[in-house]
Design a protein around this motif. Structure first.
Motif, PDB file in Angstrom:
ATOM      1  N   CYS A 100      45.704  45.394  41.689  1.00 36.17           N
ATOM      2  CA  CYS A 100      44.782  45.855  41.514  1.00 36.17           C
ATOM      3  C   CYS A 100      44.277  44.815  40.997  1.00 36.17           C
ATOM      4  CB  CYS A 100      44.718  46.951  41.069  1.00 36.17           C
ATOM      5  SG  CYS A 100      45.704  48.351  42.349  1.00 36.17           S
ATOM      6  N   MET A 101      44.471  43.808  40.698  1.00 35.07           N
ATOM      7  CA  MET A 101      43.330  42.570  40.413  1.00 35.07           C
ATOM      8  C   MET A 101      42.751  41.786  41.192  1.00 35.07           C
ATOM      9  SD  MET A 101      46.259  40.040  37.943  1.00 35.07           S
ATOM     10  CE  MET A 101      45.436  39.425  37.651  1.00 35.07           C
ATOM     11  N   GLU A 102      41.403  41.014  40.662  1.00 38.17           N
ATOM     12  CA  GLU A 102      40.708  40.892  41.555  1.00 38.17           C
ATOM     13  C   GLU A 102      41.866  39.538  42.231  1.00 38.17           C
ATOM     14  OE1 GLU A 102      36.496  40.854  40.927  1.00 38.17           O
ATOM     15  OE2 GLU A 102      36.830  41.015  38.752  1.00 38.17           O
ATOM     16  N   PRO A 103      41.829  38.565  43.256  1.00 36.70           N
ATOM     17  CA  PRO A 103      39.824  39.328  44.734  1.00 36.70           C
ATOM     18  C   PRO A 103      41.005  40.473  45.626  1.00 36.70           C
ATOM     19  CG  PRO A 103      41.671  37.650  45.357  1.00 36.70           C
ATOM     20  CD  PRO A 103      42.193  37.836  43.446  1.00 36.70           C
ATOM     21  N   PHE A 104      41.972  41.305  45.160  1.00 35.58           N
ATOM     22  CA  PHE A 104      43.054  41.935  46.019  1.00 35.58           C
ATOM     23  C   PHE A 104      41.355  43.328  45.945  1.00 35.58           C
ATOM     24  CE2 PHE A 104      46.385  39.730  44.513  1.00 35.58           C
ATOM     25  CZ  PHE A 104      46.849  39.240  45.641  1.00 35.58           C
ATOM     26  N   GLU A 105      41.056  43.647  44.910  1.00 40.41           N
ATOM     27  CA  GLU A 105      40.724  45.239  44.401  1.00 40.41           C
ATOM     28  C   GLU A 105      39.428  44.083  43.976  1.00 40.41           C
ATOM     29  OE1 GLU A 105      40.225  49.130  42.370  1.00 40.41           O
ATOM     30  OE2 GLU A 105      41.616  47.289  41.746  1.00 40.41           O
ATOM     31  N   ILE A 106      38.094  44.637  43.635  1.00 42.31           N
ATOM     32  CA  ILE A 106      36.902  44.574  43.253  1.00 42.31           C
ATOM     33  C   ILE A 106      36.839  45.419  42.135  1.00 42.31           C
ATOM     34  CG2 ILE A 106      34.491  44.551  43.249  1.00 42.31           C
ATOM     35  CD1 ILE A 106      34.022  43.324  46.180  1.00 42.31           C
ATOM     36  N   PRO A 107      36.889  46.093  40.291  1.00 38.16           N
ATOM     37  CA  PRO A 107      36.698  47.234  40.083  1.00 38.16           C
ATOM     38  C   PRO A 107      35.307  47.556  40.256  1.00 38.16           C
ATOM     39  CG  PRO A 107      36.720  44.855  38.856  1.00 38.16           C
ATOM     40  CD  PRO A 107      36.884  44.711  39.587  1.00 38.16           C
ATOM     41  N   PRO A 108      35.237  48.728  40.086  1.00 38.93           N
ATOM     42  CA  PRO A 108      33.592  49.632  39.812  1.00 38.93           C
ATOM     43  C   PRO A 108      32.787  48.867  38.685  1.00 38.93           C
ATOM     44  CG  PRO A 108      35.482  51.076  38.561  1.00 38.93           C
ATOM     45  CD  PRO A 108      36.104  49.896  39.305  1.00 38.93           C
ATOM     46  N   HIS A 109      31.688  48.701  38.718  1.00 34.16           N
ATOM     47  CA  HIS A 109      30.864  47.969  38.195  1.00 34.16           C
ATOM     48  C   HIS A 109      30.627  49.512  36.648  1.00 34.16           C
ATOM     49  CE1 HIS A 109      27.112  46.055  36.463  1.00 34.16           C
ATOM     50  NE2 HIS A 109      26.379  46.547  36.946  1.00 34.16           N
ATOM     51  N   VAL A 110      30.839  50.778  36.809  1.00 33.29           N
ATOM     52  CA  VAL A 110      30.509  51.860  35.708  1.00 33.29           C
ATOM     53  C   VAL A 110      32.118  52.709  36.243  1.00 33.29           C
ATOM     54  CG1 VAL A 110      29.396  53.145  34.840  1.00 33.29           C
ATOM     55  CG2 VAL A 110      28.105  51.306  35.137  1.00 33.29           C
ATOM     56  N   ASP A 111      32.178  53.558  35.050  1.00 29.39           N
ATOM     57  CA  ASP A 111      33.464  54.240  35.002  1.00 29.39           C
ATOM     58  C   ASP A 111      32.293  55.387  34.339  1.00 29.39           C
ATOM     59  OD1 ASP A 111      36.506  52.566  34.108  1.00 29.39           O
ATOM     60  OD2 ASP A 111      35.718  52.921  36.145  1.00 29.39           O
ATOM     61  N   LEU A 112      33.619  56.647  35.752  1.00 29.02           N
ATOM     62  CA  LEU A 112      32.588  57.813  34.668  1.00 29.02           C
ATOM     63  C   LEU A 112      33.463  58.794  34.856  1.00 29.02           C
ATOM     64  CD1 LEU A 112      29.582  57.854  37.498  1.00 29.02           C
ATOM     65  CD2 LEU A 112      29.355  56.805  35.332  1.00 29.02           C
ATOM     66  N   PRO A 125      29.609  61.749  41.431  1.00 29.43           N
ATOM     67  CA  PRO A 125      28.375  61.509  41.650  1.00 29.43           C
ATOM     68  C   PRO A 125      28.365  61.625  42.763  1.00 29.43           C
ATOM     69  CG  PRO A 125      30.046  59.783  41.139  1.00 29.43           C
ATOM     70  CD  PRO A 125      30.869  61.186  40.925  1.00 29.43           C
ATOM     71  N   LEU A 126      26.859  61.991  43.247  1.00 28.32           N
ATOM     72  CA  LEU A 126      26.423  61.252  44.506  1.00 28.32           C
ATOM     73  C   LEU A 126      24.994  61.341  44.648  1.00 28.32           C
ATOM     74  CD1 LEU A 126      27.262  66.221  45.199  1.00 28.32           C
ATOM     75  CD2 LEU A 126      27.701  63.688  46.435  1.00 28.32           C
ATOM     76  N   GLY A 127      24.002  61.548  44.844  1.00 27.27           N
ATOM     77  CA  GLY A 127      22.659  60.813  44.733  1.00 27.27           C
ATOM     78  C   GLY A 127      22.352  60.713  43.259  1.00 27.27           C
ATOM     79  N   ILE A 168      19.349  55.943  38.636  1.00 28.04           N
ATOM     80  CA  ILE A 168      19.517  57.723  37.838  1.00 28.04           C
ATOM     81  C   ILE A 168      20.342  58.357  39.099  1.00 28.04           C
ATOM     82  CG2 ILE A 168      18.640  59.504  38.154  1.00 28.04           C
ATOM     83  CD1 ILE A 168      17.113  56.811  36.286  1.00 28.04           C
ATOM     84  N   VAL A 169      21.136  58.435  37.922  1.00 27.96           N
ATOM     85  CA  VAL A 169      22.522  59.571  39.162  1.00 27.96           C
ATOM     86  C   VAL A 169      23.085  60.971  38.941  1.00 27.96           C
ATOM     87  CG1 VAL A 169      25.070  59.622  39.269  1.00 27.96           C
ATOM     88  CG2 VAL A 169      23.806  57.203  39.586  1.00 27.96           C
ATOM     89  N   ALA A 170      22.692  60.950  40.101  1.00 30.68           N
ATOM     90  CA  ALA A 170      22.969  63.133  40.516  1.00 30.68           C
ATOM     91  C   ALA A 170      24.602  63.379  40.298  1.00 30.68           C
ATOM     92  CB  ALA A 170      21.927  63.475  40.991  1.00 30.68           C
ATOM     93  N   PHE A 171      25.004  64.225  38.852  1.00 36.66           N
ATOM     94  CA  PHE A 171      26.781  64.736  38.925  1.00 36.66           C
ATOM     95  C   PHE A 171      26.367  65.959  39.931  1.00 36.66           C
ATOM     96  CE2 PHE A 171      27.172  60.723  37.065  1.00 36.66           C
ATOM     97  CZ  PHE A 171      28.159  60.725  35.906  1.00 36.66           C
ATOM     98  N   HIS A 172      27.749  67.106  40.235  1.00 39.58           N
ATOM     99  CA  HIS A 172      27.391  67.975  41.818  1.00 39.58           C
ATOM    100  C   HIS A 172      27.761  68.322  40.096  1.00 39.58           C
ATOM    101  CE1 HIS A 172      29.541  70.212  44.275  1.00 39.58           C
ATOM    102  NE2 HIS A 172      29.700  71.112  43.336  1.00 39.58           N
ATOM    103  N   THR A 232      27.525  55.103  44.895  1.00 42.29           N
ATOM    104  CA  THR A 232      28.608  56.474  43.886  1.00 42.29           C
ATOM    105  C   THR A 232      30.291  57.165  44.782  1.00 42.29           C
ATOM    106  OG1 THR A 232      27.296  58.233  45.190  1.00 42.29           O
ATOM    107  CG2 THR A 232      26.921  57.369  42.195  1.00 42.29           C
ATOM    108  N   GLU A 233      31.541  56.330  43.954  1.00 41.74           N
ATOM    109  CA  GLU A 233      32.187  57.125  44.404  1.00 41.74           C
ATOM    110  C   GLU A 233      33.059  58.130  43.518  1.00 41.74           C
ATOM    111  OE1 GLU A 233      34.046  56.031  46.606  1.00 41.74           O
ATOM    112  OE2 GLU A 233      36.684  55.633  46.344  1.00 41.74           O
ATOM    113  N   MET A 234      34.220  58.257  44.476  1.00 38.37           N
ATOM    114  CA  MET A 234      34.663  59.726  44.191  1.00 38.37           C
ATOM    115  C   MET A 234      35.954  59.615  43.459  1.00 38.37           C
ATOM    116  SD  MET A 234      33.132  62.917  45.056  1.00 38.37           S
ATOM    117  CE  MET A 234      31.508  63.742  44.939  1.00 38.37           C
ATOM    118  N   GLY A 235      36.584  59.452  42.698  1.00 42.89           N
ATOM    119  CA  GLY A 235      38.402  59.737  42.291  1.00 42.89           C
ATOM    120  C   GLY A 235      38.457  60.628  43.223  1.00 42.89           C
TER     121      GLY A 235
END
Length: 329
Positions: free
Chosen positions: A288-300, A306-308, A325-329, A238-241
């Motif tokens: 920000c195009m590949e291969p410079f950056e890998i985009p997220p698999h899922v945008d939230l 998103p945490l645990g 299963i993802v837990a949000f703050h 998980t990653e926080m923007g």
């Protein structure tokens, strides 16, 4: 002499009908529903009904669960509880980050019985993981270091690695991957900036003895938690923007972490979007195009934090197979 049987047949039918009605009334009032008590169910009741039973919320929180699931309080009086890890005896270890404590919860028959503080006066303890080969050896991460503790023994903590400290995101998460190496996530020191310390905003990997500590992936502002897909072996995080771009931008993320991958922060976010509010440089093509950056698999949803995360266990209903299963703050 010809006998008319019609009245006899009608009378017999009426008698049988009355007996049937009487028997039905008697069964409905006295015997309905006792079949399973006499003969036992023919199979799994949930499968026979085709639908699970109602959800059960045994907490005081306004939680909504799918039918067939239940939730209850496992343990109380653990302020600041953050990361949970079960040991080989079935007991649970908990980092209480804001308290500077790591506690042990003794578990019997699936129920928490008592708990006590094992390590105190720590600096923002967070990540916990047990060694897969030396099953009583606990790795734990504070803001500034990773240490080991031989549990259920007289041995004390031993420092394994130094980590960067000094502001910003202070949680340090640990995991041991399918390759039996130790992984450490280190968040950024800021909302958005060019880091002075090259160890910030990355995931690192090392041997379990602390040797060969090296960068695994970068551009991860605050990947507080990660796990592995047991089938593919891929690491998911998980990653926080960043903040201060509005209520709906940028999205938070779920990433599939690849060795050597760059996941964009601080110059990029979301699906290869250039953060021109921060990065004022001019480019011939989108940096920000590949291969410079890998985009997220899922945008939230932005700022959902998103945490645990964990993949649904095999014991859950089949419709949850391979679900995350993802837990949000």
């Amino acid at each position: 002499m010809k006998i008319n049987l019609r009245p006899v047949l009608i009378l017999s039918f009426l008698v049988v009908l009355l007996v049937a009605i009487g028997g039905g009334i008697f069964y409905w009032k006295n015997l309905r529903g006792i079949g399973p008590a006499i003969w036992g169910p023919t199979g799994d009741i949930v499968e026979e009904l085709g639908t699970p039973g109602p959800a059960v919320n045994g907490t005081s929180f306004p939680l909504k669960l799918p039918d067939g699931f239940s939730i209850e309080i496992f343990a109380k009086d653990l302020p600041g509880a953050r990361v949970m890890e079960f040991d080989s005896f079935g007991n649970m270890w908990v980092s209480q980050t804001s308290q500077g404590v790591i506690s042990l919860i003794y578990v019997q028959d699936g129920k928490a019985k008592e708990h006590g503080q094992i390590l105190k006066n720590l600096k923002n303890p967070h990540g916990l993981v047990f060694d897969p080969e030396f099953k009583t050896l606990l790795y734990y991460a504070e803001e500034n270091k990773v240490s080991t503790l031989p549990t259920y023994s007289d041995g004390g903590p031993q420092k394994l690695l130094d980590l960067p400290s000094g502001g910003g995101h202070f949680t340090r998460t640990l995991g041991i991957g399918p390759d039996k190496k130790l992984y450490v996530s280190i968040g950024s020191s800021c909302n958005v900036c060019n880091e002075a310390d090259e160890r910030r905003a990355k995931i690192f990997v090392a041997n379990r003895d602390g040797s060969n500590f090296k960068e695994y992936a970068r551009g991860l502002r605050n990947s507080v938690f990660f796990t592995w897909n047991k089938d593919s072996g891929d690491m998911w995080a998980t990653e926080m923007g960043r903040d201060l771009l509005g209520d709906d931008t940028p999205p938070d993320e779920i990433n599939i972490i690849k060795e050597g991958g760059n996941y964009g922060w601080p110059n990029c976010y979301g699906k290869n979007i250039h953060d021109d509010k921060f990065d004022k440089n001019t480019y011939i093509r989108n940096p920000c195009m590949e291969p410079f950056e890998i985009p997220p698999h899922v945008d939230l949803q932005a700022h959902s934090a998103p945490l645990g995360l964990a993949f649904a266990p095999d014991s859950w209903p089949s419709e949850y197979n391979d679900d995350l299963i993802v837990a949000f703050h």
